[in-house]
Design a protein around this motif. Structure first.
Motif, PDB file in Angstrom:
ATOM      1  N   GLN A   1       4.075   8.940  17.007  1.00 49.13           N
ATOM      2  CA  GLN A   1       3.097   9.073  15.927  1.00 49.13           C
ATOM      3  C   GLN A   1       2.345   7.770  15.685  1.00 49.13           C
ATOM      4  O   GLN A   1       1.197   7.775  15.248  1.00 49.13           O
ATOM      5  CB  GLN A   1       3.776   9.521  14.638  1.00 49.13           C
TER       6      GLN A   1
ATOM      7  N   ASP B   1      -0.928   7.231  17.368  1.00 49.36           N
ATOM      8  CA  ASP B   1      -2.083   7.911  16.793  1.00 49.36           C
ATOM      9  C   ASP B   1      -2.680   7.137  15.628  1.00 49.36           C
ATOM     10  O   ASP B   1      -3.583   7.621  14.947  1.00 49.36           O
ATOM     11  CB  ASP B   1      -1.681   9.317  16.318  1.00 49.36           C
TER      12      ASP B   1
ATOM     13  N   ALA C   1      -1.034   6.054  12.807  1.00 49.21           N
ATOM     14  CA  ALA C   1      -0.488   6.407  11.501  1.00 49.21           C
ATOM     15  C   ALA C   1      -0.183   5.144  10.704  1.00 49.21           C
ATOM     16  O   ALA C   1       0.124   4.098  11.273  1.00 49.21           O
ATOM     17  CB  ALA C   1       0.779   7.239  11.676  1.00 49.21           C
TER      18      ALA C   1
END
Length: 201
Positions: free
Chosen positions: A181, A184, A186
């Motif tokens: 994650q 991406d 985050a």
């Protein structure tokens, strides 16, 4: 007793914030969700509890009065201190805590680091009637604007998880599972929430 405070946010960490009140920066320990809901430079208002010890004065802050009520009530159980009470609220919101107590959901309660089967059973026995009916809004966490920076997020999230009571190995296992994650973009607080969800499975 400092029941609440409001002022400008000077600093927001993963599990604490510093709020300027009357020219004084007050360090307030919070759940990750509460810390993520404030913004540096903007005003914030928190319900608070001051825990007094012989060698320390520690301030704990909450997005809602209901969170504060649960935090204070669970500490009436023998063996439950502020750190464990905060860990409980980091894993479960007040509604989930009440649901777990009301339905004797031992499995849900033992997802919290520091709460074993016997401790969970004691919580159910002593708090099932104390916490009353389901409360109101638990407050929605905000989305932080800072993004993960390389592998630096791992150190910050690991420190927060260990501070909440998990072992370094448990924290690292969770971080490995949520690492994709981070690619991406985050935020660090989002990575902490994801790790908490993994640890709560």
């Amino acid at each position: 007793m400092i029941a609440s405070l409001s002022g400008t946010v000077l600093k927001a960490g993963l599990d604490s914030v510093v709020v300027a009140v009357g020219g004084v920066g007050m360090l307030v320990h919070t759940t990750p969700a509460t810390a993520a809901s404030v913004r540096v430079g903007q005003a914030a208002e928190l319900a608070t509890t001051l825990v007094v010890r012989e060698d320390s004065l520690t301030l704990y802050g909450f997005a809602t009065d209901d969170e504060k009520h649960v935090f204070e009530t669970v500490q009436t159980v023998s063996g439950v201190g502020p750190r464990l009470a905060l860990a409980l609220l980091a894993v479960h919101d007040p509604t989930s805590v009440r649901r777990a107590l009301g339905s004797s959901d031992i499995a849900a309660l033992t997802k919290v680091p520091g709460i074993g089967k016997k401790g969970a059973e004691r919580l159910v026995l002593e708090l099932r009637d104390k916490l009353g009916a389901l409360g109101g809004s638990t407050g929605a966490p905000g989305v932080t604007t800072h993004r993960t920076d390389g592998e630096q997020w791992r150190e910050q999230v690991r420190e927060a998880l260990v501070g909440l009571g998990w072992t370094v190995r448990q924290a690292d296992d969770a971080l490995d599972r949520v690492a994709p994650q981070a690619a991406d973009g985050a935020s660090v607080s989002a990575m902490l929430r994801a790790a908490l969800q993994e640890l709560g499975r």
